[in-house]
Design a protein around this motif. Structure first.
Motif, short mmCIF file in Angstrom:
data_model
loop_
_atom_site.label_atom_id
_atom_site.label_comp_id
_atom_site.label_asym_id
_atom_site.label_seq_id
_atom_site.Cartn_x
_atom_site.Cartn_y
_atom_site.Cartn_z
N GLY A 1 7.25 7.36 24.16
CA GLY A 1 7.83 7.76 22.88
C GLY A 1 7.25 7.06 21.68
O GLY A 1 7.55 7.41 20.54
N LEU A 2 6.39 6.04 21.91
CA LEU A 2 5.77 5.30 20.81
C LEU A 2 4.25 5.45 20.88
O LEU A 2 3.68 5.65 21.95
CB LEU A 2 6.13 3.81 20.87
N HIS A 3 3.59 5.33 19.73
CA HIS A 3 2.13 5.35 19.72
C HIS A 3 1.62 4.58 18.50
O HIS A 3 2.36 4.34 17.55
CB HIS A 3 1.60 6.79 19.71
N ILE A 4 0.37 4.17 18.59
CA ILE A 4 -0.30 3.56 17.44
C ILE A 4 -0.89 4.72 16.63
O ILE A 4 -1.86 5.34 17.05
CB ILE A 4 -1.41 2.58 17.87
N GLY A 5 -0.28 5.01 15.52
CA GLY A 5 -0.69 6.18 14.75
C GLY A 5 -1.73 5.88 13.69
O GLY A 5 -2.50 6.77 13.31
N ILE A 6 -1.76 4.63 13.22
CA ILE A 6 -2.65 4.25 12.12
C ILE A 6 -3.36 2.94 12.48
O ILE A 6 -2.72 1.99 12.94
CB ILE A 6 -1.85 4.02 10.81
N ILE A 7 -4.67 2.91 12.27
CA ILE A 7 -5.43 1.66 12.35
C ILE A 7 -6.09 1.45 10.99
O ILE A 7 -6.87 2.30 10.54
CB ILE A 7 -6.53 1.71 13.44
N THR A 8 -5.77 0.35 10.34
CA THR A 8 -6.33 0.09 9.01
C THR A 8 -7.71 -0.56 9.13
O THR A 8 -8.12 -0.98 10.21
CB THR A 8 -5.41 -0.82 8.18
N GLN A 9 -8.41 -0.65 8.02
CA GLN A 9 -9.77 -1.20 8.03
C GLN A 9 -9.78 -2.62 8.56
O GLN A 9 -8.98 -3.46 8.14
CB GLN A 9 -10.39 -1.15 6.63
N PHE B 1 -3.04 8.02 5.02
CA PHE B 1 -4.04 7.59 4.03
C PHE B 1 -4.58 6.20 4.34
O PHE B 1 -5.64 5.81 3.84
CB PHE B 1 -3.43 7.62 2.61
N MET B 2 -3.88 5.44 5.18
CA MET B 2 -4.33 4.08 5.51
C MET B 2 -5.25 4.03 6.72
O MET B 2 -5.83 2.99 7.03
CB MET B 2 -3.12 3.17 5.76
N ASP B 3 -5.39 5.16 7.44
CA ASP B 3 -6.19 5.17 8.65
C ASP B 3 -7.68 5.01 8.32
O ASP B 3 -8.18 5.63 7.38
CB ASP B 3 -5.96 6.48 9.42
N ARG C 1 0.83 -1.21 0.00
CA ARG C 1 0.00 0.00 0.00
C ARG C 1 0.86 1.26 0.00
O ARG C 1 0.55 2.24 -0.69
CB ARG C 1 -0.94 0.01 1.21
N ILE C 2 1.95 1.23 0.77
CA ILE C 2 2.84 2.41 0.81
C ILE C 2 3.50 2.62 -0.54
O ILE C 2 3.54 3.75 -1.07
CB ILE C 2 3.91 2.24 1.92
N GLU C 3 4.01 1.55 -1.14
CA GLU C 3 4.72 1.69 -2.42
C GLU C 3 3.78 2.07 -3.56
O GLU C 3 4.18 2.76 -4.50
CB GLU C 3 5.47 0.39 -2.72
N ALA C 4 2.50 1.65 -3.45
CA ALA C 4 1.52 2.05 -4.46
C ALA C 4 1.19 3.53 -4.35
O ALA C 4 1.01 4.23 -5.36
CB ALA C 4 0.25 1.21 -4.33
N GLU C 5 1.15 4.02 -3.10
CA GLU C 5 0.83 5.44 -2.87
C GLU C 5 2.03 6.34 -3.16
O GLU C 5 1.87 7.46 -3.65
CB GLU C 5 0.38 5.62 -1.40
N TYR C 6 3.23 5.81 -2.87
CA TYR C 6 4.47 6.58 -3.05
C TYR C 6 5.47 5.74 -3.86
O TYR C 6 6.35 5.09 -3.27
CB TYR C 6 5.07 6.95 -1.70
N PRO C 7 5.35 5.72 -5.19
CA PRO C 7 6.22 4.89 -6.02
C PRO C 7 7.71 5.17 -5.84
O PRO C 7 8.55 4.29 -6.08
CB PRO C 7 5.76 5.22 -7.45
N GLN C 8 8.03 6.37 -5.41
CA GLN C 8 9.44 6.74 -5.23
C GLN C 8 10.01 6.26 -3.89
O GLN C 8 11.20 6.43 -3.61
CB GLN C 8 9.61 8.26 -5.34
#
Length: 311
Positions: free
Chosen positions: A91-99, A217-219, A25-32
């Protein structure tokens, strides 16, 4: 924008499937952008012949990955949220929860189509105290035996004839494209799922705000609110692998409904509480469910399991 992102992951087939899904998903959103997987062996992976409830401690499948993140050896971690303790390292957190995937438990057997078909004395495998307690309540006539190992290992033990049936999370089967192995899924009123079962989360350093923004974008809002209610509930009950408790929240429009369950190990009774309210009050609803369960007798059950008092 970060050009290389290193994902810390367990080496199990399921963990790698989840991490590769996030990588894709990351590489599809950011090909670079290039994404690398860094395999890390956790304490829970090393101890495969003892029920988790006997190992003790929390974070058995995440601690070593979190330590690697704090040492800046990896940038993010991909977790099955049901494995993540309610308390995270500073210093850590859960920043993204996917579907969320299918959150329910699946029944797998090469002999029977349903739990009801199993004859008295048949053997069913699980090491989850939550599943054991609910199974013992549903079918006290069955032999419930411990089953450890990764998902593929558990299926192999079933196929070798060690068990008549086993219970696994439907989400794991689906992610490994093995959903055909399940003959049916329990409904929530038959077997309440584990807190955050079926949800995948991305943990990262709190200081990495730019990376969080990049991955946002994955949240998935609905899943995030449900998991927030469930994990607030879990934190109040000080839950982990050693406790027969369950919690499950759903959204209907902007209304969140949360059900919590606490049971003694023998499943002789199931304490359940359900509450609903505005989705924006997710944490407060989860906390209210926990407090009502404690007041209804859950405190005594949990204190007997913990061997210490709950505040």
């Amino acid at each position: 924008m970060q050009k290389i992102i290193r994902i810390g992951t367990r080496a199990s087939l399921l963990a790698l499937a989840q991490s590769n899904w996030i990588k894709g998903r990351i590489e599809a959103e950011y090909p670079q952008c290039s994404v690398e997987l860094v395999k890390i062996i956790t304490k829970g992976d090393k101890i495969v012949d003892v029920p988790l409830a006997m190992v003790g401690g929390k974070g058995l499948f995440v601690k070593e990955i979190e330590e690697a993140m704090l040492r800046h050896e990896v940038d993010i971690a991909v977790h099955s949220m049901k494995d993540v303790p309610a308390e995270l390292p500073e210093g850590l957190h859960i920043g993204i929860i996917t579907q969320r995937e299918n959150p329910h438990d699946a029944f797998i057997s090469n002999r029977y189509q349903t739990l009801a078909e199993m004859p008295a004395g048949a053997t069913i495998g699980t090491s989850s105290l939550r599943r054991k307690a609910q199974l013992a309540h549903l079918r006290p006539d069955l032999k419930i035996e411990d089953l450890r190992g990764n998902l593929d290992t558990r299926l192999r033990k079933l196929d070798e004839g060690s068990y008549d049936a086993i219970i696994l999370a439907a989400a794991g089967l689906n992610r490994l494209k093995l959903s055909q192995r399940a003959t049916f899924c329990f409904k929530a009123d038959e077997m309440l799922p584990a807190v955050a079962q079926g949800a995948v989360g991305i943990e990262l350093r709190e200081a990495d705000g730019e990376l969080l923004q990049m991955l946002s974008f994955m949240d998935h809002r609905e899943t995030m609110l449900a998991v927030r209610a469930e994990r607030t509930y879990l934190k109040r009950l000080e839950g982990g692998c050693q406790v027969p408790l369950a919690g499950f929240a759903t959204l209907s429009g902007e209304t969140l409904t949360m059900t919590g369950l606490v049971a003694p190990l023998d499943g002789s009774r199931l304490l359940k509480v359900e509450k609903s309210g505005p989705a924006t009050d997710a944490a407060a609803i989860g906390l209210a469910v926990a407090e009502e369960l404690l007041a209804a007798g859950g405190r005594e059950i949990l204190e007997a399991v913990y061997g210490s008092s709950l505040e």
